[in-house]
Design an enzyme around this catalytic site. Structure first.
Site, PDB file in Angstrom:
ATOM      1  CE  LYS A  53      -6.483   8.422   8.338  1.00  0.00           C
ATOM      2  NZ  LYS A  53      -7.155   7.300   9.022  1.00  0.00           N
ATOM      3  CG  ASP A  86      -1.892   5.072   4.988  1.00  0.00           C
ATOM      4  OD1 ASP A  86      -1.748   3.990   5.599  1.00  0.00           O
ATOM      5  OD2 ASP A  86      -2.982   5.462   4.528  1.00  0.00           O
ATOM      6  NE  ARG A  99     -11.018  -1.106   3.503  1.00  0.00           N
ATOM      7  CZ  ARG A  99     -11.630  -1.328   4.649  1.00  0.00           C
ATOM      8  NH1 ARG A  99     -12.778  -1.972   4.662  1.00  0.00           N
ATOM      9  NH2 ARG A  99     -11.097  -0.925   5.798  1.00  0.00           N
ATOM     10  CG  ASP A 120      -9.874   7.403   6.862  1.00  0.00           C
ATOM     11  OD1 ASP A 120      -8.793   7.373   6.240  1.00  0.00           O
ATOM     12  OD2 ASP A 120      -9.947   7.551   8.108  1.00  0.00           O
ATOM     13  CE  LYS A 126      -3.265   2.568   2.981  1.00  0.00           C
ATOM     14  NZ  LYS A 126      -4.162   2.528   4.151  1.00  0.00           N
TER      15      LYS A 126
HETATM   16  N1  BES Z   1      -4.286   4.381   6.968  1.00  0.00           N
HETATM   17  C1  BES Z   1      -5.396   4.045   7.762  1.00  0.00           C
HETATM   18  C2  BES Z   1      -5.092   2.970   8.809  1.00  0.00           C
HETATM   19  C3  BES Z   1      -4.080   3.341   9.851  1.00  0.00           C
HETATM   20  C4  BES Z   1      -4.483   3.816  11.083  1.00  0.00           C
HETATM   21  C5  BES Z   1      -2.727   3.150   9.630  1.00  0.00           C
HETATM   22  C6  BES Z   1      -3.544   4.133  12.051  1.00  0.00           C
HETATM   23  C7  BES Z   1      -1.788   3.457  10.598  1.00  0.00           C
HETATM   24  C8  BES Z   1      -2.195   3.944  11.809  1.00  0.00           C
HETATM   25  C9  BES Z   1      -6.548   3.532   6.888  1.00  0.00           C
HETATM   26  O1  BES Z   1      -6.586   4.025   5.599  1.00  0.00           O
HETATM   27  C10 BES Z   1      -7.826   3.932   7.553  1.00  0.00           C
HETATM   28  O2  BES Z   1      -8.043   5.093   7.663  1.00  0.00           O
HETATM   29  N2  BES Z   1      -8.606   2.947   7.965  1.00  0.00           N
HETATM   30  C11 BES Z   1      -9.844   3.185   8.610  1.00  0.00           C
HETATM   31  C12 BES Z   1     -10.882   2.267   8.001  1.00  0.00           C
HETATM   32  C13 BES Z   1     -12.292   2.614   8.348  1.00  0.00           C
HETATM   33  C14 BES Z   1     -12.675   3.960   7.765  1.00  0.00           C
HETATM   34  C15 BES Z   1     -13.204   1.540   7.817  1.00  0.00           C
HETATM   35  C16 BES Z   1      -9.653   2.899  10.088  1.00  0.00           C
HETATM   36  O3  BES Z   1      -8.914   1.984  10.430  1.00  0.00           O
HETATM   37  O4  BES Z   1     -10.225   3.603  10.899  1.00  0.00           O
HETATM   38 ZN    ZN Z   2      -4.744   4.625   4.802  1.00  0.00          ZN
HETATM   39 ZN    ZN Z   3      -7.667   5.896   5.460  1.00  0.00          ZN
END
Ligand code: BES
Ligand code: ZN
Ligand code: ZN
Length: 492
Positions: A269, A280, A343, A339, A257
């Protein structure tokens, strides 16, 4: 930086010397002078050898004073490879603090442990090399790095494994490279820039490179990927690396990724959770660095690496929650949360890699979900695979390298949480629980039946909030040594 040599007959004190000392005095050196040195510290200080405990002695020699650094390795029966890496990290940190540029590490004999001398010295060299890292692109390090760490060993390991120091150093340089990329701020690693960096480094290792630009991605219909980049003024890239095509089949594919900054998009966020989102792209950094190290080690494998590089930003051109796109696979995806972007870029990349290279095995590594961090914390990755054997191989590599991966389930019935009435699949789970699992299940929908696939969620271990003996605060380079161990064992 690393060298290994057989113990000299008498101990020359021309460079600083490092000794490892256990708590109970069971771990001994093949030389009386060294045992006396640790014994003296034990007596004078009322004990030595606790993990993290360090002493620096000044020894008078005919050439003037030399330092002896003594570092604790804990109770002799608890010593494992990770303990040894940590101890050598401590040696290096201590030497750096004292502004030493070189050190000789005298390796004791671990008679009481089940570890082989080879794995012990390998872990020791790894700890030293991993600890000897600082990110200095924008500010000089407080203390300079060590130029040389030499290891004295009893067995003629140098003859048995003439390439050992080179191999360890090449692997750790892979980790350093990944750390550098992760630590670079997002303003200096926009997709096009980072793609160039990846290509430049990969070429210097003799890897074939291809970069797909935005126009090509549009022509090929990478619509899920393009939906993520829609809000950014920075065009996306897909970097493709290929090594060892002469080895023919089977192909092993690594996918990482590469979100160069994750603001969350319109599902913005909060300040706190956005702060570290330059990391990321740690999955991308890990697989590119793995490929480079694999090429330098000349592994006899046919490897393909694919990294989608995209910036996830909010703007008037952003994808809106509820938008539906037709992904490269043909499946329609309803984007209910912008966010959950990782995926989306991975789905199209998985489709492309499988239809282009027909890999037998496909491993993706991604900072995918905060939920994985909730479950496993900051130091352990979530490991998902539809294949038990692949799951075991990766978990074993995790144990050996200290880059731990914990097996997680892919329950079929949870797929119902990704259902939506208006598209084939939703990018967001309808349940608020098990976010790491539903994210992995989403990816599994883009994996063909005959592909052996694994997904590693490194949201936690990609980044260290706190320095450890072998890694300063920031990008850890997690995944490089893990994947290299996995690949090296495919070779046998
Ligand atoms: N990049 C984030 C996940 C992440 C969180 C990586 C903290 C490193 C540290 C990912 O893209 C994300 O935002 N995921 C969301 C998914 C949700 C919106 C379904 C999450 O984990 O809150
Ligand atoms: Zn992310
Ligand atoms: Zn995200």
């Amino acid at each position: 930086m690393l060298a290994i040599e057989t113990y000299p007959k008498s101990i020359p004190l021309t460079t600083p010397l490092a000794l490892l000392c256990d708590e109970d005095g069971a771990v001994l050196y093949p030389h009386p002078f060294l045992n006396e040195a640790t014994q003296r510290v034990r007596e004078v200080s009322g004990g030595c050898g606790k993990v993290g405990q360090t002493f620096v002695l000044l020894q008078q020699t005919q050439h003037g004073p030399t330092s002896i650094v003594i570092v604790g390795i804990g109770k002799s029966d608890e010593i494992d490879l990770d303990r040894i890496r940590t101890a050598l990290g401590d040696v290096v940190q201590t030497c750096m603090r004292h502004r030493m540029s070189r050190v000789v590490v005298a390796m004791p004999e671990f008679r009481t442990s089940a570890l082989s001398p080879l794995e012990v010295v390998e872990a020791a060299m790894e700890g030293a090399c991993l600890g000897n890292y600082r990110f200095t692109r924008y500010k000089e390090a407080e203390n300079p790095l060590l130029e040389e760490v030499r290891f004295w060993v009893t067995e003629p390991l140098t003859q048995q494994q003439p390439r050992l120091a080179f191999e360890v150093e090449t692997r750790c340089q892979g980790t350093w490279l990944a750390r550098d990329w992760v630590n670079t701020p997002s303003n200096d690693k926009k997709p096009a820039v980072l793609a160039d960096c990846f290509v430049q480094e990969a070429r210097s290792a003799g890897i074939e490179t291809t970069v797909l630009d935005e126009t090509t991605l549009r022509q090929l219909e990478f619509n899920a990927l393009l939906a993520v980049s829609a809000g950014s003024s920075e065009p996306p890239r897909l970097v493709l690396l290929e090594y060892g095509s002469a080895f023919g089949e089977p192909v092993t594919a690594l996918i990482g990724k590469g979100i160069t900054f994750d603001s969350g998009g319109l599902n913005l966020k909060s300040g706190d959770s956005m702060r570290d989102m330059k990391i990321d792209m740690a999955g991308a950094a890990a697989v590119v660095s793995t490929m480079i190290a694999a090429a330098r080690l000349e592994l006899p494998l046919h490897l393909v690496c694919a990294v989608p590089l995209v910036e996830n930003m909010p703007s008037g051109t952003s994808t809106r929650p509820g938008d539906i796109v037709r992904s490269l696979s043909g499946k329609t995806v309803e984007i209910n949360n912008t966010d959950a972007e990782g995926r989306l870029i991975l789905a199209d990349t998985l489709s492309y890699v499988q239809s282009t290279y027909h890999p037998k095995t496909c491993i993706d590594i991604a900072t995918l979900t905060g939920a994985c961090m909730v479950g496993l914390g900051e130091r352990i990755a979530g490991l998902f695979s539809s294949d038990e054997e692949l799951l075991k191989q990766l978990a074993d590599s995790g144990r050996r390298t200290g880059e731990r991966c914990w097996p997680m389930p892919l329950p079929k019935d949870y797929k119902e949480f990704l259902k939506t009435e208006t598209a084939d699949i939703s990018n967001t789970s309808s349940s608020k629980w098990g976010g790491a699992v539903t994210a992995a299940l989403f990816l599994s929908e883009f994996v063909q039946k005959d592909t052996f696939w694994a997904h590693i969620d490194i949201a936690g271990p990609a980044h260290a909030q706190k320095a450890t003996s072998i890694c300063p605060k920031g990008g850890t380079g997690f995944g490089v040594r893990l994947l290299l161990d996995y690949l090296q064992r495919l070779v046998g």
